[in-house]
Design an enzyme around this catalytic site. Structure first.
Site, short mmCIF file in Angstrom:
data_model
loop_
_atom_site.label_atom_id
_atom_site.label_comp_id
_atom_site.label_asym_id
_atom_site.label_seq_id
_atom_site.Cartn_x
_atom_site.Cartn_y
_atom_site.Cartn_z
CB THR A 181 31.29 14.34 14.15
OG1 THR A 181 31.24 15.06 15.38
CG2 THR A 181 31.80 15.25 13.06
CG ASP A 182 29.41 8.71 14.82
OD1 ASP A 182 30.65 8.63 14.64
OD2 ASP A 182 28.61 7.99 14.20
CG LEU A 183 31.37 6.89 19.39
CD1 LEU A 183 32.40 5.76 19.29
CD2 LEU A 183 30.51 6.63 20.61
#
Lengths: 148, 148, 148, 148
Positions: A23-25
């Site tokens: 995942t990312d932000l």
């Protein structure tokens, strides 16, 4: 046990969990990480098809598969904890290349699609032809996927 | 130009931007990615110290550096767009190993610290001694960092 | 189907394939990627234990688990195509933290071990106590793993 | 200091070192990691162009940029310790999307090219229009790159 998936009618399917690392932000899977899912799918496709990448890479005539081209659509996001399924099928074969059509789905929704051109590279450098046994295997899988 | 940082009084410092790839769904840098920052720091430390990892890995006596042990504290988070600085200094040297003390900071705040034990591995397999020139260089850097 | 592994006598075990993405130019798994294997192991441990990280992160009192400390030994390398198994067990619990002992093995050989301290962080910022239900669940798992 | 590169005649250029983390067992940069280089290039392009992604993501009307489509050619490999340069220019703009042409080079050789379609996504979900100031900025950069 880790599961390498199955091939039915020339189409390989294997599933992966989405972890934190993916995942990312924005709270969704980072776009470049879909390429990892696609690559896991291709590796498992080869394995289940009886093509041993580790063995192929050894010795005097060792070879690797290298991605030459990718056309990727990112349609919908995957999220933490989702289970995604990677589908792969042989689309085209030439002397040194193979085109694989791939898809990542989640609960039947298509998240991403890719057309991936893979070439054989000699471990000692430079392009090389696909080994005959590999070509034949790909050809059988292609026919099974597109029987027309 | 990419910047490999500088060594002052035995301490190497180099800075990196935090990109999307480094973050996770909690909106901060994914913990495992600090190890990448530490590793970039060590690579640049060696480079600036005149130790060429690429050259060392070539040929009959080729060797790699492998991490054997890490003790890591994650104290505060880094966020997208931050610029973090990695500090590295030689803490201890033995025949085949070196311990490097490292720190990631942002605007003077310490985000993470690590004590990293690195060993030399022969490219053909198995542990090997640090080359004499490398040991000597590490030793000079250690003395510069801890002159006591 | 992706497999989240099983808990027996308080010890969770789950297996993963090593893919291209995990390796580096030394031909083995890049050291930072063991932390991804450990994190997948912890995520699956929680899931199988009935603790839903996605649900916990939602809402007013949403919380994340954050790694505070890791002590990691890298003993032997994993290679492309290996299947590695991650073992996890609860070692200690306090108000806001839990220590998990983890191990990556391959064919019975121990490749890496880690002691990981995880803390609860409020989604709106700052440390927070472990929810009572989570603490109780961890406590039961700890007792099952160390019945003495 | 980390360096975000420069824009000249509408073309942004920034350079990155290749580290261990970027390589795979074939001894070259893992193909999916070029997408990270491209993404760093786009992030730095926006930053140097005065577009603050972190600020845009905040608040009621917060938005993210999401990759919708990529067409990528992988021509030549990058290796450990290489310094690669990412070039980016605006190719096309519509209401909610922008197409960016990108290139990774090393010592003047083109290693990889990509056409990347990026869309604006509302932080609260769903596609959204590019803010007027962002559109205008992209438009000026596009004109500078293709003055014809």
């Amino acid at each position: 046990m880790s599961d390498s998936g199955t091939i039915e009618a020339g189409v390989h399917r294997v599933s992966f969990r989405v972890y934190y690392e993916d995942t990312d932000l924005a709270g969704i899977v980072y776009h470049a990480n879909y390429l990892k899912f696609f690559e896991r799918g291709r590796s498992d496709f080869l394995r289940v098809a009886g093509i041993d990448q580790r063995a192929l890479s050894q010795g005097e005539d060792g070879l690797f598969f290298a991605v030459r081209h990718m056309d990727v659509d990112f349609k919908k996001p995957a999220r933490f904890d989702d289970i995604v399924t990677v589908e792969s099928r042989i689309k085209a074969i030439s002397g040194a290349r193979v085109v694989i059509d791939q898809k990542v789905t989640c609960d039947g929704r298509v998240l991403s699609t890719a057309a991936v051109t893979v070439a054989a590279l000699a471990a000692k450098g430079g392009p090389t032809r696909l080994p005959e046994a590999v070509r034949t295997r790909f050809s059988v899988l292609q026919d099974a996927a597109d029987p027309a």
